[in-house]
Structure formats: structure tokens, C-alpha cells
Write a protein that holds these residues in place. Structure first.
Motif, mmCIF file in Angstrom:
data_model
loop_
_atom_site.group_PDB
_atom_site.id
_atom_site.type_symbol
_atom_site.label_atom_id
_atom_site.label_comp_id
_atom_site.label_asym_id
_atom_site.label_seq_id
_atom_site.Cartn_x
_atom_site.Cartn_y
_atom_site.Cartn_z
ATOM 1 N N LEU A 226 0.847 -1.075 0.056
ATOM 2 C CA LEU A 226 0.055 -0.083 -0.039
ATOM 3 C C LEU A 226 0.887 1.336 0.074
ATOM 4 C CD1 LEU A 226 -2.732 1.472 0.297
ATOM 5 C CD2 LEU A 226 -2.758 1.104 2.540
ATOM 6 N N ASN A 227 1.949 1.114 0.834
ATOM 7 C CA ASN A 227 2.804 2.603 0.790
ATOM 8 C C ASN A 227 3.470 2.700 -0.474
ATOM 9 O OD1 ASN A 227 4.732 0.451 1.006
ATOM 10 N ND2 ASN A 227 5.712 1.395 2.847
ATOM 11 N N THR B 66 -7.875 4.511 3.969
ATOM 12 C CA THR B 66 -8.855 3.356 3.742
ATOM 13 C C THR B 66 -8.693 2.434 2.596
ATOM 14 O OG1 THR B 66 -10.424 4.612 3.140
ATOM 15 C CG2 THR B 66 -10.469 4.392 5.363
ATOM 16 N N VAL B 67 -8.812 1.086 2.659
ATOM 17 C CA VAL B 67 -8.791 0.335 1.451
ATOM 18 C C VAL B 67 -10.147 -0.478 1.416
ATOM 19 C CG1 VAL B 67 -8.009 -1.755 0.118
ATOM 20 C CG2 VAL B 67 -6.561 -0.015 1.614
ATOM 21 N N ASP B 68 -10.990 -0.046 0.153
ATOM 22 C CA ASP B 68 -12.486 -0.587 0.174
ATOM 23 C C ASP B 68 -13.212 -0.160 1.462
ATOM 24 O OD1 ASP B 68 -11.723 -1.776 -2.456
ATOM 25 O OD2 ASP B 68 -11.290 -3.585 -1.617
ATOM 26 N N GLY B 69 -13.090 0.848 1.944
ATOM 27 C CA GLY B 69 -13.660 1.627 3.067
ATOM 28 C C GLY B 69 -13.288 0.955 4.435
ATOM 29 N N MET B 70 -12.390 0.420 4.566
ATOM 30 C CA MET B 70 -11.912 -0.236 5.911
ATOM 31 C C MET B 70 -10.480 0.150 6.166
ATOM 32 S SD MET B 70 -14.345 -2.524 6.601
ATOM 33 C CE MET B 70 -13.515 -3.558 7.755
ATOM 34 N N LYS B 71 -10.299 0.646 7.433
ATOM 35 C CA LYS B 71 -9.092 1.354 7.607
ATOM 36 C C LYS B 71 -7.869 0.499 7.406
ATOM 37 C CE LYS B 71 -10.027 4.572 11.415
ATOM 38 N NZ LYS B 71 -9.531 5.090 12.838
ATOM 39 N N ALA B 72 -6.867 0.949 6.765
ATOM 40 C CA ALA B 72 -5.916 0.234 6.230
ATOM 41 C C ALA B 72 -4.819 -0.188 7.469
ATOM 42 C CB ALA B 72 -5.012 0.976 5.111
ATOM 43 N N THR B 73 -3.719 -0.907 7.298
ATOM 44 C CA THR B 73 -2.782 -1.144 8.206
ATOM 45 C C THR B 73 -1.418 -1.241 7.458
ATOM 46 O OG1 THR B 73 -3.125 -3.702 8.036
ATOM 47 C CG2 THR B 73 -4.317 -2.865 9.326
ATOM 48 N N VAL B 74 -0.356 -0.818 8.556
ATOM 49 C CA VAL B 74 0.895 -0.715 7.733
ATOM 50 C C VAL B 74 1.351 -2.159 7.485
ATOM 51 C CG1 VAL B 74 3.379 -0.171 8.498
ATOM 52 C CG2 VAL B 74 1.363 1.290 9.135
ATOM 53 N N GLY B 75 1.862 -1.859 6.051
ATOM 54 C CA GLY B 75 2.450 -3.244 5.595
ATOM 55 C C GLY B 75 1.496 -4.144 4.732
ATOM 56 N N MET B 76 0.422 -3.679 4.727
ATOM 57 C CA MET B 76 -0.699 -4.304 4.067
ATOM 58 C C MET B 76 -0.217 -4.363 2.557
ATOM 59 S SD MET B 76 -4.400 -2.321 3.947
ATOM 60 C CE MET B 76 -5.189 -3.496 3.254
ATOM 61 N N GLN B 77 -0.762 -5.134 1.598
ATOM 62 C CA GLN B 77 -0.827 -5.162 0.069
ATOM 63 C C GLN B 77 -2.033 -5.161 -0.365
ATOM 64 O OE1 GLN B 77 1.223 -8.672 -0.852
ATOM 65 N NE2 GLN B 77 3.620 -7.515 -0.613
ATOM 66 N N ILE B 78 -2.267 -4.548 -1.625
ATOM 67 C CA ILE B 78 -3.611 -4.459 -2.222
ATOM 68 C C ILE B 78 -3.407 -5.174 -3.434
ATOM 69 C CG2 ILE B 78 -4.268 -2.436 -0.816
ATOM 70 C CD1 ILE B 78 -3.442 -0.655 -3.432
ATOM 71 N N GLU B 79 -4.785 -5.366 -4.167
ATOM 72 C CA GLU B 79 -4.577 -5.882 -5.402
ATOM 73 C C GLU B 79 -5.385 -4.911 -6.457
ATOM 74 O OE1 GLU B 79 -7.178 -9.440 -4.900
ATOM 75 O OE2 GLU B 79 -5.708 -10.544 -4.208
ATOM 76 N N GLU B 80 -5.036 -4.927 -7.451
ATOM 77 C CA GLU B 80 -5.661 -4.072 -8.562
ATOM 78 C C GLU B 80 -7.169 -4.052 -8.701
ATOM 79 O OE1 GLU B 80 -5.598 -3.305 -13.639
ATOM 80 O OE2 GLU B 80 -4.142 -5.039 -12.535
ATOM 81 N N GLY B 81 -7.716 -2.589 -8.557
ATOM 82 C CA GLY B 81 -9.219 -2.716 -8.347
ATOM 83 C C GLY B 81 -9.599 -2.369 -6.921
ATOM 84 N N GLN B 82 -8.612 -2.387 -6.121
ATOM 85 C CA GLN B 82 -9.232 -2.163 -4.613
ATOM 86 C C GLN B 82 -9.281 -0.458 -4.679
ATOM 87 O OE1 GLN B 82 -6.674 -4.961 -2.259
ATOM 88 N NE2 GLN B 82 -8.739 -5.024 -1.326
ATOM 89 N N LYS B 83 -10.044 -0.025 -3.719
ATOM 90 C CA LYS B 83 -10.233 1.457 -3.710
ATOM 91 C C LYS B 83 -9.297 2.092 -2.379
ATOM 92 C CE LYS B 83 -13.563 5.188 -3.717
ATOM 93 N NZ LYS B 83 -14.944 5.470 -3.703
ATOM 94 N N VAL B 84 -8.464 2.769 -3.002
ATOM 95 C CA VAL B 84 -7.709 3.246 -1.916
ATOM 96 C C VAL B 84 -8.104 4.758 -1.714
ATOM 97 C CG1 VAL B 84 -5.445 4.134 -0.841
ATOM 98 C CG2 VAL B 84 -5.739 1.932 -2.271
#
Length: 256
Positions: free
Chosen positions: A4-5, A29-47
Motif C-alpha cells: 500500500l505504501n 482506507t482500502v475498500d472502506g476499511m481502515k488500512a494497516t501498515v505493511g498491507m498489500q492491495i490488489e488491482e481494483g481495490q479502492k484506496v
């Protein structure tokens, strides 16, 4: 998958380190949920940052500005305590952020960009890229002072000794110093350890980009020739934000 970073950095929002701070503060937030440090996201997710979408557009042309930051303007993404931040000061029409900080009381060359990886490559201490400053102190100094500065100064507050650097006299109370690291308020702390108080700092160069005769408060587009040379100099530089474990991130804040 992408961290994410890194996604936020490549979107031009901020550096990876700043992204981690924003995530930790609960502003991302990622897809409306609070993000966490170190997390990974996939294409299409809303940041989103502060409720506003963060979108990475590969078609965006590189923006790289050279700014002559005046004293009193702070390097921050937001206003604090009535201070004017560099984003509001410039009021640039596109989203950009700063490449390394300059202290509120310092002036001179500040680079602004929409390209997060450039920030990491230029400012990571391990890459050893040069930043040049003109410094004025409160009293006359001798040659011993210059030699001590150049050899490296032990900073008791951080319990670290600064890297050897280039130092040159410009006047009775003024000198030039070229650093390859970015400890928080480094020049001020070095001078303090040697019994001097800094009355003025102006950054005049970052790597191959010079302040020149840019008007205080003004900015210019870095030229294509400068960008090409910069990219050559950054070719072998790591873009991973890594810092010595014994120092916390506030201690590693660029610049002087």
C-alpha cells in the motif's frame, strides 16, 4: 499485489515513509476499511486518503519543480498551528509533494514532484546523494571548526556521528557544506556541538539540480536535460526506504 505504501508513493501522494505515517494515523482506507501498515492491495481495490480517492495514473507525465522555499514556510502536507505549508503556498494545480524537507527557518532549493520513487531514490541516506548548503553562524570561526565539521561530529542527542563531508569557508561567519545524509536539523546540531549557533541556512543544490538565481518563493520546471542527468545518477539507487535501526524516523527527517 503491491504494498500500500508503494502504491501511494507511485501515485504521487507522498513518500513511502509518509504513507506509513498516514496509514498508522488511520487516515487511509482500502475498500472502506481502515488500512494497516505493511498491507498489500490488489488491482481494483479502492484506496482513499482522508476520504478522497488515491489513483495511480501511469499516463501522468513526470512533474519535477525546483522551488526557492522562503523562511517561514513549512514542509508538510497539512497546515499546523497557523503555519503556511508548502502545498498551500505553491497552490500548484496538480498533486505534488516535496522531495525531502527543509526546516521552517531554512530557505532555498526544494524539489516537488508527483513521482514517489524519485523521492525515495534521492533521499535514502544509503544512496549517498549530495545536498549542498550555505550556512551562516553567530560568530567568527577558525579553520579548526571547518576541519571538525568535515571530519564528522558526534551528535549527543541522537547518539550518532555524522558522515565525513565537504566543508569550505565562504566568509568569516559563513561556510558551504555538502551532506550525503539527512539527519533531522543536522547542520544546526553539528554547529551546536562545536559551540556555534546557526543564524541562516540556504540549500543551493540537490545532486545535479541547482537553485541558481531563482527568486525567493518562485519555482521553475526542472529542465529535460537536468531530468535526464538526474535519472542517470539515480540508475543504481535503491528506492526502498531503509534507515539505521538505532534511529527513529523523526531523527532521519531531511534535512538540516
Amino acid at each position: 499485489m503491491i504494498r500500500l505504501n508503494k502504491y501511494m508513493s507511485e501515485a504521487g501522494v507522498c513518500s513511502r515513509r509518509e504513507a506509513d505515517r498516514l496509514i498508522e494515523a488511520g487516515k487511509v482506507t482500502v475498500d472502506g476499511m481502515k488500512a494497516t501498515v505493511g498491507m498489500q492491495i490488489e488491482e481494483g481495490q479502492k484506496v482513499c486518503l482522508n476520504g478522497k480517492p488515491v489513483e495511480k495514473d501511469k499516463k501522468d507525465k513526470l512533474i519535477l519543480l525546483a522551488v526557492n522555499k522562503p523562511r517561514g514556510v513549512v514542509c508538510s502536507e497539512k497546515s499546523q498551528g497557523g503555519d503556511v505549508n508548502i502545498i498551500d503556498f505553491l497552490h500548484y494545480p496538480k498533486r505534488i509533494t516535496y522531495v525531502g524537507r527543509l526546516d521552517k527557518d531554512s530557505e532555498g532549493l526544494l524539489l516537488m514532484t508527483n513521482h514517489g520513487d524519485i523521492i525515495n531514490k534521492m533521499m535514502r541516506a544509503a544512496n549517498g546523494h549530495e545536498k549542498e548548503y550555505e550556512v551562516t553562524v553567530d560568530k567568527e570561526f577558525n579553520d579548526r571548526f571547518l576541519k571538525d565539521m568535515a571530519a564528522g561530529v558526534h551528535l549527543k542527542e541522537l547518539d550518532v556521528t555524522t558522515r565525513p563531508c565537504q566543508v569550505e569557508r565562504l566568509g568569516k561567519k559563513k561556510f558551504k557544506i555538502i551532506l550525503t545524509q539527512g539527519l533531522n536539523r543536522q547542520i544546526r546540531r553539528m554547529c551546536k556541538e562545536l559551540g556555534f549557533h546557526v543564524t541562516g541556512i540556504k540549500r543551493v543544490r540537490i545532486m545535479n539540480i541547482h537553485l541558481g538565481h531563482l527568486t525567493t518563493g518562485g519555482y521553475r520546471n526542472v529542465t529535460e536535460a537536468e531530468i535526464q542527468e538526474l535519472m542517470y545518477l539515480l540508475e543504481d539507487s535503491s528506492n526502498e526506504p531503509g534507515y539505521p535501526q538505532e534511529l527513529n524516523e523523526e531523527d532521519m527527517q531531511d534535512d538540516e
